[in-house]
Design an enzyme around this catalytic site. Structure first.
Site, PDB file in Angstrom:
ATOM      1  N   ASP A 136     -10.727   3.277   4.454  1.00  0.00           N
ATOM      2  CA  ASP A 136     -11.239   1.840   4.335  1.00  0.00           C
ATOM      3  C   ASP A 136     -12.659   1.747   4.214  1.00  0.00           C
ATOM      4  OD1 ASP A 136      -9.403  -0.208   4.523  1.00  0.00           O
ATOM      5  OD2 ASP A 136      -8.941  -0.068   6.637  1.00  0.00           O
ATOM      6  N   GLN A 149      -4.476  -1.393   9.746  1.00  0.00           N
ATOM      7  CA  GLN A 149      -4.548  -2.604   8.935  1.00  0.00           C
ATOM      8  C   GLN A 149      -4.973  -3.976  10.037  1.00  0.00           C
ATOM      9  OE1 GLN A 149      -3.521  -3.329   6.057  1.00  0.00           O
ATOM     10  NE2 GLN A 149      -3.814  -5.491   6.171  1.00  0.00           N
ATOM     11  N   LYS A 192       0.896  -1.281  -0.299  1.00  0.00           N
ATOM     12  CA  LYS A 192      -0.022   0.167  -0.026  1.00  0.00           C
ATOM     13  C   LYS A 192       0.793   1.264   0.192  1.00  0.00           C
ATOM     14  CE  LYS A 192      -3.788  -2.365   2.375  1.00  0.00           C
ATOM     15  NZ  LYS A 192      -4.379  -2.726   3.485  1.00  0.00           N
TER      16      LYS A 192
HETATM   17  N1  GUN Z   1      -7.159  -6.622   6.505  1.00  0.00           N
HETATM   18  C1  GUN Z   1      -7.586  -7.327   5.442  1.00  0.00           C
HETATM   19  N2  GUN Z   1      -8.022  -6.660   4.397  1.00  0.00           N
HETATM   20  C2  GUN Z   1      -8.209  -5.455   4.813  1.00  0.00           C
HETATM   21  C3  GUN Z   1      -8.414  -4.210   4.548  1.00  0.00           C
HETATM   22  O1  GUN Z   1      -9.224  -4.093   3.407  1.00  0.00           O
HETATM   23  N3  GUN Z   1      -8.482  -3.004   5.461  1.00  0.00           N
HETATM   24  C4  GUN Z   1      -7.755  -3.189   6.592  1.00  0.00           C
HETATM   25  N4  GUN Z   1      -7.445  -2.098   7.203  1.00  0.00           N
HETATM   26  N5  GUN Z   1      -7.229  -4.218   6.917  1.00  0.00           N
HETATM   27  C5  GUN Z   1      -7.318  -5.367   6.176  1.00  0.00           C
END
Ligand code: GUN
Length: 308
Positions: free
Chosen positions: A120, A97, A53
């Protein structure tokens, strides 16, 4: 012939558009969108995801920053750090995350993020706006990245408006994928069913589906014989399978080889949904930055484009 949907190529096109829009925004306003990613603990898969990311953010001109915390961190300290980031005008997007360690309540953390910086789309306000939509989401709504990526892939195959009236099955009811996916499909006029671990007659449900989004995290759960000819299949599963010789590979929730030649189109794993998720995160960061500038009466020109 089954079309194997090239998520990498479609995501690259989306990222190129975002990069051009970021460059325009910086030239017009002098403001560079900033994405702040918080990672708690040492989970290698989570670390790999957040590094991707951060790297992809930089590649499109977004200022991506990763901040790491020990797995022993208390909830109050994490929430206090989020409050600082909420108050920092240079930060446009905040992502924590998941999963978080057990001493930290996920709901408390997600609710602490300012809804306008919630790239998100997990804050209850954003989730609620998505759940109550009539029609496609407006430009300023931050929609969860994986479902939005899936929707863009479906529109790539079926065309705009191509979901209207179609029978869509979502396998999985998570708040990250299944539920927002169902809301998005409904907002695009599909006839939506959600199935989950307690659902009966899963094979029969799958056979009826013209669109199938599988997001359960169970390798190869969906067999080829469960799929109808002509279905469009989006596989969100990312499951690591270890062989006896110690090697490992990633597979989806759908038995890919069995589905080939049977369905109209399917996403591969890897190279399907994953790259779209990251591209949609970058797009959300750009949207969050634009919305902030517009609220301040600066750089309020939104490029005219589709809002899927
Ligand atoms: N863990 C797995 N998928 C995601 C996501 O789309 N966002 C976040 N913040 N954590 C994750």
């Amino acid at each position: 012939m089954t079309r194997v949907i090239d998520g990498r190529a479609i995501a690259a096109t989306l990222r190129a558009r975002i990069a051009a829009e970021v460059a325009d925004l910086v030239a017009e306003t002098g403001v560079r969108p900033r994405l702040h990613v918080l990672l708690v603990g040492e989970d290698p898969a989570s670390l790999a995801y957040v590094r991707t990311k951060e790297k992809m953010a930089r590649e499109v001109g977004i200022d991506g920053r990763l901040e790491r915390f020990p797995g022993t961190i208390g909830e109050a300290r994490l929430v206090a750090r989020i409050a600082e980031l909420n108050a920092d005008p240079a930060v446009h997007g905040i992502l924590v995350q998941l999963p978080l360690p057990p001493q930290v309540r996920t709901s408390a953390v997600l609710e602490a993020i300012a809804p306008g910086k919630d790239v998100d789309g997990f804050h209850p306000l954003n989730a609620g706006r998505l759940a109550t939509l009539s029609g496609p989401p407006p430009e300023d709504l931050l929609v969860p990245c994986t479902p939005r990526g899936c929707l863009l892939l479906l529109e790539e195959v079926l065309g705009r408006g191509g979901l209207c009236g179609k029978r869509a099955l979502v396998l999985g009811r998570s708040t990250i994928v299944g539920r927002p996916m169902a809301a998005l499909l409904l907002a695009h006029d599909a006839t939506v069913t959600i199935a989950h671990s307690k659902s009966r007659e899963l094979a029969e449900e799958c056979r009826r589906a013209e669109i199938l989004v599988a997001a359960v995290g169970r390798p190869g759960l969906v067999r080829g014989a469960w799929l109808s000819a002509g279905a469009v299949v989006v596989d969100v599963g990312i499951n690591r399978i270890r062989a006896a010789d110690g090697t490992s590979r990633l597979v989806g929730d759908v038995a890919f080889a069995e589905a080939l030649g049977r369905v109209a189109a399917i996403t591969p794993v890897p190279g399907g949904v994953g790259p779209m998720t990251v591209a949609c995160l970058l797009d959300n960061t750009l949207r969050a930055c634009r919305a902030r500038l517009a609220a301040e009466g600066r750089g309020s020109r939104w490029p005219r484009r589709s809002s899927s």
